[in-house]
Design a protein around this motif. Structure first.
Motif, PDB file in Angstrom:
ATOM      1  N   SER A   7       1.757   1.939  -3.427  1.00 55.53           N
ATOM      2  CA  SER A   7       0.602   2.390  -4.205  1.00 55.53           C
ATOM      3  C   SER A   7       0.283   3.861  -3.948  1.00 55.53           C
ATOM      4  N   GLU A   8       0.796   4.387  -2.842  1.00 56.75           N
ATOM      5  CA  GLU A   8       0.552   5.782  -2.481  1.00 56.75           C
ATOM      6  C   GLU A   8       1.757   6.682  -2.750  1.00 56.75           C
ATOM      7  N   ILE A  48      -5.653  -3.333  -5.072  1.00 60.07           N
ATOM      8  CA  ILE A  48      -5.822  -3.411  -3.614  1.00 60.07           C
ATOM      9  C   ILE A  48      -6.888  -2.456  -3.090  1.00 60.07           C
ATOM     10  N   SER A  49      -7.478  -1.688  -4.008  1.00 57.19           N
ATOM     11  CA  SER A  49      -8.492  -0.715  -3.558  1.00 57.19           C
ATOM     12  C   SER A  49      -9.818  -1.412  -3.265  1.00 57.19           C
ATOM     13  N   CYS A  71      -2.499  -0.055  -7.123  1.00 54.61           N
ATOM     14  CA  CYS A  71      -3.581   0.674  -6.445  1.00 54.61           C
ATOM     15  C   CYS A  71      -4.938   0.127  -6.875  1.00 54.61           C
ATOM     16  N   ARG A  79       0.835  -1.207   0.000  1.00 53.13           N
ATOM     17  CA  ARG A  79       0.000   0.000   0.000  1.00 53.13           C
ATOM     18  C   ARG A  79       0.867   1.254   0.000  1.00 53.13           C
TER      19      ARG A  79
END
Length: 209
Positions: free
Chosen positions: A136-137, A208-209, A205, A133
């Motif tokens: 992804s950010e 896993i969202s 992203c 995560r």
């Protein structure tokens, strides 16, 4: 072999059914096959219940492909042996992707990994998911997240199965096969390093969202 003009009609699968029935009646323990591995042929054998257990390191001179050995156990002892060989193969295969199989077709890699029976998302730890995560950010977290991304990607491919495995080709190329930035840009039509990591970030992203 089924002639190309007759493929896709179920003839090969019916032939194998008869071979398997004969083998069981003859108390044969196991069926095996070995062939020049490409996506289409490999998919056929995986769909008929055979398990990948070995991929040759050297390409065949005539076909230009690596030779894939697959097994299908016909009784309990041979099924256990097949499962053990399959497990060993899937433990080793991802490690070899960046070296022995760095030129392997990405679609073939995705297909093979989609049939890994042991890779489960439940095996991805909370800490690993935190690192996935984090990437992804923030694209700057990629290198710190690579080990966790590898574990998550292998599990994701196995959970999604072959129907969606080709959607992960970019991640497979970078995270598992270790394509360079130049190779990634050439293969996927990207404009540079920043575009590459943003594209990878977007794919993770989305998943896993």
């Amino acid at each position: 072999a089924v002639p190309p003009q007759l493929q896709g009609m179920g003839l090969g699968a019916r032939l194998l059914d008869n071979v398997e029935n004969y083998a069981r009646q003859a108390n044969i323990d196991m069926l095996s096959t070995s062939f020049a591995a490409n996506h289409k042929v490999t998919k056929f054998w995986l769909d008929t219940g055979f398990c990948a257990v070995r991929l040759g390191f050297t390409k065949d001179a005539s076909s230009g492909e690596h030779s894939l050995l697959m097994l299908k156990g016909l009784n309990a002892p041979s099924a256990r042996l097949t499962a053990n060989c399959q497990q060993e193969f899937y433990q080793q295969f991802p490690i070899w992707l960046a070296d022995e199989f760095k030129d392997l077709d990405l679609k073939l890699i995705a297909l093979i990994l989609a049939f890994n029976p042991k890779a489960k998302l439940s095996s991805v730890t909370d800490r690993q998911m935190q690192q996935v995560r984090a990437f992804s950010e923030n694209v700057n977290r990629y290198h710190q997240a690579v080990p966790s991304l590898q574990h998550w990607l292998l599990a994701q491919l196995a959970e999604q199965g072959q129907s969606e495995c080709e959607e992960y080709l970019m991640l497979i190329a970078k995270v598992l096969t270790k394509y360079s930035v130049q190779q990634m840009c050439a293969h996927f039509g990207l404009t540079g390093k920043k575009a590459l990591y943003l594209a990878l970030q977007k794919q993770v992203c989305h998943r896993i969202s």
